[in-house]
Motif scaffolding. Structure first.
Motif, PDB file in Angstrom:
ATOM      1  N   SER A 276      14.634  15.089  -2.716  1.00  0.00           N
ATOM      2  CA  SER A 276      13.330  15.042  -3.385  1.00  0.00           C
ATOM      3  C   SER A 276      13.477  15.082  -4.895  1.00  0.00           C
ATOM      4  CB  SER A 276      12.454  16.206  -2.912  1.00  0.00           C
ATOM      5  OG  SER A 276      12.049  16.015  -1.583  1.00  0.00           O
ATOM      6  N   SER A 279      14.844  11.744  -6.150  1.00  0.00           N
ATOM      7  CA  SER A 279      13.810  10.720  -5.979  1.00  0.00           C
ATOM      8  C   SER A 279      12.720  10.870  -7.042  1.00  0.00           C
ATOM      9  CB  SER A 279      13.192  10.818  -4.583  1.00  0.00           C
ATOM     10  OG  SER A 279      14.160  10.562  -3.570  1.00  0.00           O
ATOM     11  N   THR A 280      12.371  12.113  -7.358  1.00  0.00           N
ATOM     12  CA  THR A 280      11.373  12.367  -8.398  1.00  0.00           C
ATOM     13  C   THR A 280      11.838  11.831  -9.738  1.00  0.00           C
ATOM     14  OG1 THR A 280      10.464  14.327  -7.298  1.00  0.00           O
ATOM     15  CG2 THR A 280      10.180  14.187  -9.678  1.00  0.00           C
ATOM     16  N   TYR A 289       9.046  13.402  -0.899  1.00  0.00           N
ATOM     17  CA  TYR A 289      10.089  12.444  -0.538  1.00  0.00           C
ATOM     18  C   TYR A 289      10.882  12.890   0.688  1.00  0.00           C
ATOM     19  CZ  TYR A 289       9.041  10.581  -5.175  1.00  0.00           C
ATOM     20  OH  TYR A 289       8.395  10.060  -6.275  1.00  0.00           O
ATOM     21  N   THR A 293      10.586  11.341   4.896  1.00  0.00           N
ATOM     22  CA  THR A 293      11.691  10.558   5.455  1.00  0.00           C
ATOM     23  C   THR A 293      12.056  10.993   6.862  1.00  0.00           C
ATOM     24  OG1 THR A 293      13.330  12.058   4.479  1.00  0.00           O
ATOM     25  CG2 THR A 293      12.716  10.106   3.200  1.00  0.00           C
TER      26      THR A 293
END
Length: 516
Positions: A276, A279-280, A289, A293
């Motif tokens: 996460s 991804s951020t 995130y 998934t």
């Protein structure tokens, strides 16, 4: 801009290093691990970097020094020896039939046998594995390194099917037992997975395997620590702050609220979810995130099957034996904890008890939203819109509209939940008010199956009392007699006292009474 290429979904260390992806240096911890022990097991939630960890260890034992340039390992390791490596990834298969695990193992063994040959009388998977280990070591003139990724994938996919789990267990036990019987031919072994399966005897004969999952020295081997975040990602945080029009400090606090909070042992530092967080930074926006998934359907089925009181998710207290086992007939908590949806919040050293809770807002809000379709007729797409309407009605002082909407959440109660209506009412109320609580202030407690609730907004205060097969008037009377509103006597906000009654006959809210 933050000059980093974030390795989202990259699990191969060599690819990561050769293609310039950003890497948080974990090699000092890896060096300590390989130099102080031989057989390890590590449990971590999905997408926490377990596969990358194994790939990094593989590159180290392949002697690929050039991949470690600029990392701690480059200075720590002086010899850089090369070892034969047997790397098995069980994450690649679907385990739906009794022979599915056998097929995956057979495919891996055939690949290794093509390199190291076959032996006479090796008729079982375990005997073939044993022969490969011996021949690989003898041919290379060095002991073997064994890396097994997601060892528990077959067992996880078979949750709820006892016969299939037994079949997989009977295959895995002798196969993994090779690690003990062939000790003289093995330099190092690491098995990773989400769960431990301590009570189903997968590792009962493998008592030389050191479980590093809850060891303080290895807490940070996967995931990202607070120190790493502000050292390695300082420019990334600043860029995100500019995008969100927030200060660096405000952005750091928001990242902590959403992605920090994993504690894998007592009194340890918190660990940020790496998937996460990366991804951020890559997308320059906050998001769920990690949660999005993977869908924890099997966990929710466990909760429903055990008629679990969802409120306990925030205050579960359990022992180390439970945390180190997998789900059994008594509790779904071990697999929920090990899967990363709950984490350690506190530890009672005197009684050796662990208090559990959600690690962060991403998991808490995501899990609550995910629960709605399983306990109500409201589907996944409708859920955020329905919660927004709940919040709007509360913030606008419209309790009648609020309760009409709540009635719709109880409509068409699923049959399997209707058999325990009282628990079902409690769970739906918990889910709804938990989701509302992300946007307003909610305080509640349960007592003998009833929920007393206080909900506060900037303009309004709602005091609610719930009854089952009683009356709304009786509930309202209890608010008066027990002086629930007394703490708000001097508060200028408008106060609503609300008595609510559920009826088993209609399986819904029968009536509510409001006093202003």
């Amino acid at each position: 801009m933050a000059n980093k290429i974030y390795p989202i979904g990259i699990q191969n260390f060599e690819k990561l290093r050769r293609n310039g992806y950003f890497y948080v240096d974990k090699t000092a911890i890896i060096y300590r691990m390989v130099k102080t022990g031989s057989y390890y097991f590590l449990s971590r939630p999905r997408r926490f970097g377990k596969s990358l960890l194994l790939s990094t260890i593989e590159a180290y034992f392949q002697g690929k020094r050039e991949l470690f340039e600029g990392l701690a390992m480059e200075q720590l390791e002086k010899e850089w020896k090369k070892y034969p490596i047997l790397h098995l990834d069980l994450n690649i298969g679907k385990y739906e039939t009794a022979d599915s695990l056998d097929k995956i193992l057979d495919e891996a063994l055939l690949k290794w046998e093509a390199v190291y040959g076959t032996g006479v009388g090796e008729s079982t998977l375990a005997l073939r594995f044993k022969g490969i280990v011996q021949r690989a070591s003898e041919q290379a003139g060095a002991p073997v390194v064994i890396l097994i990724d997601e060892y528990d994938k077959p067992m996880l996919q078979a949750i709820g099917d006892e016969d299939l789990q037994k079949t997989f267990r009977n295959t895995m036990k002798p196969f993994y037992g090779v690690l003990k019987t062939m000790d003289g031919y093995i330099q190092f072994a690491l098995l990773t997975g989400v769960t431990k399966f301590g009570k189903v005897s997968v590792f009962s004969d493998l008592n030389n395997l050191e479980d590093m999952s809850m060891l303080p020295d290895y807490v940070g081997i996967c995931g990202i620590t607070e120190e790493e975040l502000h050292t390695d990602f300082k420019d990334s945080i600043q860029e995100l702050a500019s995008s969100l029009r927030m200060t660096y400090e405000e952005t750091g606090a928001e990242l902590k609220e959403f992605y920090d909070g994993y504690h894998f042992t007592e009194n340890s530092i918190g660990i940020y979810n790496p998937f996460s967080l990366l991804s951020t930074f890559k997308h320059n926006r906050m998001g769920s995130y990690w949660f999005e998934t993977g869908t924890p359907t099997y966990l929710v089925e466990l909760l429903k099957r055990k008629r679990y009181d969802l409120e306990n998710l925030e205050k579960e207290v359990t022992s180390l034996d439970v945390l180190n086992s997998i789900y059994d007939d008594d509790s779904p908590i071990p697999v929920i904890f090990q899967s990363g949806y709950l984490t350690i919040k506190d530890y009672d050293r005197r009684f050796k008890l662990y208090s559990l809770g959600f690690p962060n807002r991403e998991v808490e809000e995501g899990f609550m939203n995910f629960l709605v379709p399983f306990y109500t007729h409201v589907n996944k797409v409708q859920t955020p819109f329905e919660i927004r309407k709940f919040v709007d009605e509360i913030e606008c002082g419209q309790p009648d509209a609020f309760f009409r909407r709540l009635q719709s959440f109880f409509a068409d109660t699923p049959y399997e939940l209707a058999r325990d209506l009282e628990r079902h009412y409690q769970n739906v109320l918990f889910i709804v008010f938990k989701l509302i609580g992300f946007y307003t202030k909610v305080e509640y407690h349960t007592s003998e199956g009833r929920i007393d609730l206080v909900l506060e907004t900037n303009k309004y205060i709602y005091i609610m009392e719930f009854k089952l097969d009683g009356s709304a008037e009786e509930a309202l009377q209890q608010i008066e007699e027990k002086h629930y509103a007394l703490p708000f006597d001097a508060d200028p906000r408008q106060l609503f006292k609300i008595g609510v009654n559920f009826a088993n006959r209609t399986r819904n809210i029968e009536k509510w009474e409001i006093m202003i």
